[in-house]
Each structure stands twice: as structure tokens, then as C-alpha cells.
Design an enzyme around this catalytic site. Structure first.
Site, mmCIF file in Angstrom:
data_model
loop_
_atom_site.group_PDB
_atom_site.id
_atom_site.type_symbol
_atom_site.label_atom_id
_atom_site.label_comp_id
_atom_site.label_asym_id
_atom_site.label_seq_id
_atom_site.Cartn_x
_atom_site.Cartn_y
_atom_site.Cartn_z
ATOM 1 N N ASP A 263 0.851 -1.121 0.007
ATOM 2 C CA ASP A 263 0.048 0.160 -0.053
ATOM 3 C C ASP A 263 0.981 1.071 -0.022
ATOM 4 O OD1 ASP A 263 -2.441 -1.649 0.180
ATOM 5 O OD2 ASP A 263 -2.266 -1.434 2.329
ATOM 6 N N ARG B 276 -18.799 -8.131 -0.851
ATOM 7 C CA ARG B 276 -18.305 -7.581 0.451
ATOM 8 C C ARG B 276 -17.717 -6.322 0.166
ATOM 9 N NH1 ARG B 276 -12.061 -9.058 1.929
ATOM 10 N NH2 ARG B 276 -12.239 -8.154 4.021
#
Ligand SMILES: *[C@@H]1O[C@H](CO)[C@@H](O)[C@H](O)[C@H]1NC(C)=O
Ligand SMILES: *[C@@H]1O[C@H](CO)[C@@H](O)[C@H](O)[C@H]1NC(C)=O
Ligand SMILES: *[C@@H]1O[C@H](CO)[C@@H](O)[C@H](O)[C@H]1NC(C)=O
Ligand SMILES: *[C@@H]1O[C@H](CO)[C@@H](O)[C@H](O)[C@H]1NC(C)=O
Length: 741
Positions: free
Chosen positions: A672, A732
Site C-alpha cells: 500500500d 463484500r
């Protein structure tokens, strides 16, 4: 004199007739107190309470008579009082009987008969009148008044004391009409040197016996002594025995009357708060008084659904409640209807005024009152504005038990010196701070306070609505806001038929004996989103937190509540289920999911290396709010878990990701662009979707059962290379933030 009624009362409503006899009528040197009262108002009860405290013997004249003596605002009146007094004195034969005559609605005793009689003797006259700074009603008589070296020069007719024979003689001169001025009558006697001498009249120039408050507000302060309170006159350094809120000083006597003579002291706290209660305990459910609850939605307001949940949770038999709901806002229609769909049948009755009826708020409040007035079963009207947060489920019962014509719970605004009552009014009728305001707000003084203004929530007896408050337009005013108009009418102009001297309205009591709740801020409330309450983190942070931050979040800092399912991956509760649902619904409502390709105009450089199907927080205008959430709720945990690292919770990217088998089920391994990442599960594995989860490759560690509302926090680069595991069924949602990129 037909229709004339004299009720002989020893502390009416307090002592039985037997007690009267036992006490004898003339304790303390033959002193008898005479007063005229045509109605048992709150002010009258206050007067009698103070008289009872000092064991004065009181005879009340005029009960059952209609008052025709005028009022303060209109031309001089009060003759009826003189007529009644004259007639009452005719029955008194004793030569040495001392008579105290006082008004009652706006008078309290500050000390007892012994002190009064002593000071009367010290005045060395047979008749002593209270004195005033201001001359009224006839200014031209000023020069005729004897000069005084020090003290007040003019006569006040609201209080005088004298021997019965002298008073009798003085009153024998009366032949006026009921609407004539009593003050002028007595003044003319007093300024006549001959009569003054023969009747042996003087004035209480320095307020040793009587304190008239008109024109004297700055002279008087409360004086707290051991277990009692009285007023001190600062100019003459005297302790007057009788305090009279004459003229336009009603608010001041109400303030002083919250304390004098012993209603609230530092030693005892409130002494009258539990007086004459109306207990509910022990009642069968069917015996509870029927209450009409008026609910008013007048403007877009946050947390309306929460309001109805709390309304529903009030501890009171629902089949003794009738709801009157006024909703002016289309925006809130769905909140009202969703509440009614679930619970309408549990209440005895429900009346709804919807926005399309276009009824204005003032009219709605009047209709609401009528709903109770016209319903013979209705015993109380409980008015609540929808921006009220009732935290105390016993609120309604507590207020009913106090058994007052009008009573309101004190509400606050978190972090501000704000309440739903004012302790005082400014000259133009707006907010002013009373000396005790801060102490009351902060709970240093706890009790029942008679105040000039109350808003947002109150309980009023139906009887009061049917009698004193039966005016049809209580909220109407050319100049005042509806709430102020209402309070002003309560204070002043109610007793249309039966009034006495100074119109004395219904006391507006506010209680701070319990904590009841607070009032929301409705400022800056936008209604352009689906779940606008999510945006309230700045405006109503306390309510926002209760609604949206996980109940176990507070345990994180205190207990070892954080889990570590993989090395340096911290897992903890952050959002409530409701918050999760609102975020998901908000995003779906917005609907502009990214395509999942590498080209992304939303980000700097326009290229996304590891694209997901997502919506950025800034796309729905939630950037500032999300930053505040990270700063207030995530940063403290980061600093606890990674000691020595301080974050300002900055982010370029924060977004909600959608994983779906036929759209984008998973995400390939990646780092990330963050120092640390926050990943909050927004729905539930097993019910909302199958599969999913996150795997950290370096540790070969997967988390396959994320918990709704819980967050992962893990380093973004180097060590925590990770992938999104495939969702096999359902949808989800996760909320991801790359913090400190
Ligand atoms: C009033 O009378 C009662 C009973 O006679 C007595 O107990 C009480 O002390 C008296 N109060 C005062 C202020 O004199
Ligand atoms: C008033 O009465 C007192 C005592 O009763 C007496 O001493 C005084 O001289 C009288 N004053 C006048 C002006 O008559
Ligand atoms: C909070 O934690 C306790 C255990 O400490 C648990 O029993 C409870 O269910 C949790 N509350 C919620 C809303 O998850
Ligand atoms: C990773 O863990 C799984 C089971 O948890 C195991 O089957 C697999 O062999 C492990 N892989 C490696 C490379 O250690």
C-alpha cells in the site's frame, strides 16, 4: 356585601383545621397576616410556604371572588383589595391586635413574626407602610410627600403593618370602586399631614420591614446564612422581613424566591423539591395518568431515527400515551413512518400531521394543546422538540411525580454553557445570565428552579391548559419567536378572568435533580445525502459517537482489547453495525463505482497500479469527516500499538471497496502507498458474502473471517505485502485508508 367570602385559613393547603386550633390564631404578640388572593397560583403557594415556615397566621381574603381590581399594566386598580380588607377588619375587635397586610402572589417572607414585630415596635408608629423609590400612580403628588433625610420617600400599598384600630379608622374612609387605585387612596391619606399624624403613620424608609423590588433591583442581594437565606439591602444595610416583587420585578422575586427563606441552601440543598409529590410507584399500568406527547419536527434535524428509538424506550406504559406528531419536513417523513410502522399500535392513539398538510409550527403547537385539552382523559401534555436527546428513560415519570403545573428537565449541549432554560432575561426579553446560572448548569446547585424561559421540552398539566392556559394562541406574537411568546404568556398574561394586582403567571420550573439529556445542534445540517447523520461528527460529536462508534471501542485504551491475528496486524472494533450499513448504503446510493481499470482520473498521475472497484470518500464529500474519524479514533490506537510513531492521520486515498464474484472478486498481492493502512469490514462474512479476507504473504497468514465494524491496522509497505482473497458469493464491502502516504 353579598358574594363576599372570607376564608379563614391557617396556612391553607398545609395544615389541617385541627392544627389551626391547636396553634391558636394569635401567636407571637397578636399578629395576624391578611392577604387577598382570588386564586391559588404558584405565587400564592410560594407565599404560603414561606408563611408556614415562620409560623405566621394568615387569613386569606377574597377567595372565590372574581378579581376586578386591574393590573399593573393597565390603569391603577386595587380597590377591591381595600374593600375586602375594610370588611375583614370590621370583624376584628381586639385593640392590641397587630395586622400585617401584604400582597401574596409576589411576596415571600424572609424572616419570622418575632423579628417583624420587633422592627415594627422600633419604628415607633402605629402604622408603617412599605416605601418606594418611585412615585406611582400620580407623579404630581411628589412635592406633597414629607422629605426624608435618608431612604425612600414614597408610599407602597403592597405591604403595611399597624394596630387594628388605626387601620380600621384609616380604611373607614374608603368608599371607592373596586377598580380604583389602592395606592392612590393610601397615598392621599399619608400626604395629608393631619391624617398622617392622627393615624400615626410612617414609612419604612430603609427597608427594615418591607423590601419593594421595583426601582430597587440593584439594592438587593441574597444573603446565605446557616441553613437559611434572606435578602440584604446593600444601601441601608438592612435585612428586610418581607420581600415584594412589585411592578415589573416579577422575575427578580422569582429568582430570590428560589432561595428565600430556605428553599435552597448550601447546607440542605433543595427543601421543597419533594413537596406534595404525585407518586407513580405502586400504580397498576392502567392507573398511570394519560399523557399526550407532542413531538415537533420543524426543521431538518440530525438523528431523528434515534429520537424515536429513545421515545419508544421511555419507561411508561405505552397504552397510557397518546402521540401527537407534527412533521414539517419531507426529509423526515421516512423516519416518522418507519417508527409508526413498527410501533403505532402499541400506543393508545397516534395523530400525525405530515408535511403535505402545510400547517405552520405555531398552529401545530396550538392544535397539539387542543388535542390534550379536548380529551377528558388527558392529564398531562408532554412537549418534546425532535432535537432533544432524552438520555434518561425515566424522564416522563420523574416530571409527573414532581406534580407542578409546569416543569421541564434541564438539558445541556455537550461542551458548551448552553441549556434549554434561561436564568434571567435582559431588558428586551432575551437571554441574560442569572448569578446562579453556572452553578445550576454545572450541578453545584441542584433543585427545582423557577425561571423565566424554558424551551424544547416541558410537561404541563392538562388542568392548566384547560384553565389558565386556555388562550387559543399561546405561541403567537407579532414580535417574539413562538417559544418566547409562549414563555412570556406563561409568566404574565394568563389569568384573563381572575387576576390580582400583579398578574402572576404559572411558574416555569426547571429541574436539574437528575440528568436528563441534551439538545442537538441543528446548525449546518444538510439533507443532500441518504444518511446525513454520518456527517454530524463535527456538529454533534457526542451523539455521532454514540451512534456510530463501536460500544467496545472505549475498552481498547483501557483493556487489552486489541487482537493481533498476524504479526503486526492489529485488529479492533471501531464502527457500529449501523455505521457500516450507513456507509455501504450511502456509497450504493451514490453509485459511481470506479471501473476497476488502471486509468483513474480521480488520483494524481491518473494511474492506479492495483485498481479496485471503489468510491473515494471525497466523491461523496466525506473527506474532512473521515479525517476527523481517523484523527480522533484511529490515531490514539496507532500511537498505542506503534509507540514513538505520531500520526496526523493524513491520507490521499480513503475509499470503500466492493468485491463481487462477477465484478472484482479479489485483489492481487501488493504494497500500500501508506505508512499504515486501515481496513474496516463493512459487512458480515457468512451472511452477506462468502469467501473474502486478507492474506499477508511474508507471514503466510490469512484472516478469513473479518468482523463487521472491526478494523485492521498494519504497516503499508515492505513487511506487509498482502492480497485480497476471492469473494465467492454475495458482495463484500471494506473501507480502506492509506494513512501517511
Ligand atoms: C413553627 O412551629 C413549629 C411547631 O410549633 C415549631 O416546631 C417550629 O420551630 C416553628 N418554626 C419557627 C420558625 O418558629
Ligand atoms: C405615634 O405613636 C407613638 C407610639 O405609639 C408615639 O410615641 C408617637 O408620639 C406617635 N407619633 C405621632 C406623630 O403621633
Ligand atoms: C463487547 O465485548 C464484550 C466482551 O468483552 C462482548 O460480550 C460484547 O458482545 C461486545 N459488544 C459488541 C457490541 O460487540
Ligand atoms: C501456508 O499456510 C498453509 C496453511 O495455513 C499451508 O498449507 C501452506 O503450506 C503454507 N505455505 C507456506 C509457503 O508455508
Amino acid at each position: 356585601m353579598s358574594g363576599f367570602l372570607v376564608f379563614l385559613v391557617c396556612f391553607l393547603a398545609f395544615l389541617s383545621p385541627l392544627d389551626c386550633k391547636e396553634k391558636g390564631l394569635v401567636p407571637d404578640g397578636d399578629l395576624l397576616v391578611l392577604t387577598v388572593a382570588t386564586q391559588e397560583t404558584d405565587g400564592f403557594r410560594r407565599f404560603l410556604r414561606s408563611a408556614k415556615h415562620f409560623n405566621y397566621t394568615v387569613k386569606v381574603l377574597g377567595r372565590g371572588e372574581t378579581w376586578e381590581g386591574g393590573d399593573y399594566m393597565s390603569p391603577p386598580g386595587g380597590g377591591q383589595k381595600v374593600r375586602l380588607l375594610k370588611s375583614a377588619l370590621e370583624e376584628i375587635q381586639e385593640e392590641n391586635r397587630v395586622i400585617l397586610f401584604v400582597d401574596s402572589y409576589d411576596v415571600v417572607f424572609s424572616s419570622g413574626p418575632k423579628e417583624l414585630l420587633k422592627k415594627f415596635q422600633q419604628a415607633k408608629h402605629r402604622v408603617v407602610f412599605s416605601a418606594e423609590t418611585l412615585i406611582w400612580p400620580d407623579r404630581h403628588l411628589e412635592d406633597k410627600h414629607p422629605h426624608v433625610r435618608e431612604g425612600k420617600r414614597f408610599l407602597g400599598s403592597g405591604g403595611f403593618i399597624g394596630y387594628a384600630p388605626n387601620l380600621k379608622k384609616m380604611l373607614s374612609e374608603w368608599s371607592g370602586a373596586d377598580s380604583d387605585s389602592d395606592q392612590l387612596f393610601f397615598t392621599k391619606i399619608y400626604i395629608n399631614a393631619e391624617k398622617r399624624k392622627s393615624l400615626n403613620i410612617t414609612l419604612d424608609n430603609k427597608c427594615r420591614l418591607f423590601q419593594n423590588l421595583h426601582g430597587a433591583l440593584d439594592e438587593v442581594v441574597l444573603k446565605f446564612e446557616d441553613g437559611r437565606v434572606r435578602a440584604r439591602n446593600l444601601i441601608y444595610d438592612t435585612l428586610p422581613v418581607i420581600i415584594h416583587g412589585n411592578g415589573p420585578t416579577k422575575l427578580q422575586i422569582n429568582y430570590l424566591g428560589n432561595y428565600i427563606p430556605n428553599l435552597w441552601t448550601f447546607e440542605t440543598g433543595c427543601t421543597f423539591c419533594k413537596e406534595d409529590p404525585r407518586p407513580l410507584s405502586g400504580l397498576q399500568k392502567t392507573e398511570f395518568p394519560v399523557v399526550v406527547i407532542g413531538i415537533f419536527i420543524q426543521q431538518p434535524t440530525p438523528f431523528v431515527s434515534a429520537f424515536f428509538e429513545r421515545l419508544f424506550n421511555l419507561k411508561y406504559p405505552k397504552n397510557r400515551l397518546k402521540l401527537f406528531i407534527y412533521n414539517k419536513e419531507y426529509h423526515h417523513d421516512r423516519h416518522v413512518r418507519s417508527f409508526l410502522e413498527s410501533h403505532e399500535s402499541e400506543y393508545q392513539a397516534v395523530k400525525l400531521i405530515s408535511p403535505e398538510e402545510e400547517i405552520d409550527p405555531v398552529a401545530a403547537r396550538n392544535i397539539a394543546f387542543d388535542t390534550c385539552r379536548d380529551d377528558i382523559d388527558c392529564e398531562f401534555f408532554f412537549s418534546i422538540d425532535v432535537d432533544v436527546v432524552i438520555k434518561n428513560e425515566d424522564t416522563l415519570g420523574i416530571l409527573i411525580e414532581l406534580n407542578k403545573p409546569f416543569v421541564a428537565p434541564m438539558l445541556t449541549k455537550p461542551g458548551r454553557l448552553w441549556t434549554n432554560f434561561w436564568g434571567a432575561l435582559s431588558a428586551d426579553g432575551f437571554y441574560a445570565r442569572s448569578e446562579d446560572y453556572v452553578d445550576i448548569v454545572q450541578g453545584q446547585r441542584v433543585g427545582l428552579w423557577n425561571v423565566p424561559y424554558v424551551s424544547h421540552i416541558f410537561l404541563v398539566k392538562a388542568d392548566a391548559l384547560r384553565t389558565d392556559l386556555k388562550e387559543p394562541d399561546l405561541f403567537e406574537s407579532a414580535t417574539l419567536d413562538p417559544d418566547m411568546a409562549f414563555c412570556s404568556k406563561l409568566r404574565n398574561k394568563l389569568l384573563l378572568i381572575v387576576v390580582f394586582v400583579r398578574l402572576q403567571g404559572i411558574f416555569m420550573f426547571v429541574t436539574n435533580m437528575d440528568t436528563f439529556g441534551r439538545v442537538l445542534s441543528t446548525d449546518n445540517y444538510q439533507t443532500n445525502h441518504l444518511h446525513n447523520d454520518l456527517w454530524q461528527i463535527f456538529e454533534n460529536p457526542v451523539e455521532w459517537e454514540e451512534r456510530y462508534i463501536h460500544p467496545n471501542y472505549s475498552k481498547i485504551m483501557k483493556e487489552d482489547f486489541v487482537e493481533m491475528p498476524c504479526p503486526d496486524v492489529y485488529w479492533f472494533p471501531i464502527l457500529t453495525e449501523l455505521a457500516c450499513d450507513h456507509f455501504v448504503e450511502e456509497m450504493e446510493n451514490f453509485g459511481q463505482w470506479s471501473g476497476g481499470g488502471n486509468a483513474d482520473t480521480r488520483i494524481q498521475g491518473g494511474y492506479e497500479n492495483v485498481p479496485t472497484i471503489d468510491i473515494h470518500m471525497n466523491q461523496v464529500g466525506y473527506e474532512k469527516e473521515w479525517h476527523k474519524l481517523l484523527l480522533d479514533y484511529i490515531a490514539p490506537i496507532t500511537e498505542k500499538m506503534f509507540p514513538g510513531y505520531y500520526t496526523r492521520a493524513q491520507f490521499d486515498l480513503a475509499f470503500v471497496v466492493r468485491y463481487k464474484p462477477d465484478e472484482q472478486p479479489s485483489l492481487r498481492p501488493h504494497h500500500d502507498a501508506s505508512t499504515f493502512t486501515i481496513n474496516i469490514a463493512l459487512n458480515r462474512v457468512g451472511t452477506d458474502f462468502q469467501g473474502g479476507g486478507c492474506r499477508f504473504l511474508r507471514y503466510n497468514c490469512s484472516i478469513t473471517s473479518p468482523r463487521k465494524g472491526w478494523a485492521f491496522m498494519h504497516p503499508g509497505r515492505l513487511t506487509h505485502y498482502h492480497e485480497g482473497l476471492p469473494v465467492t458469493e454475495g458482495v463484500r464491502y471494506i473501507a480502506v485508508s492509506f494513512v501517511d502516504p
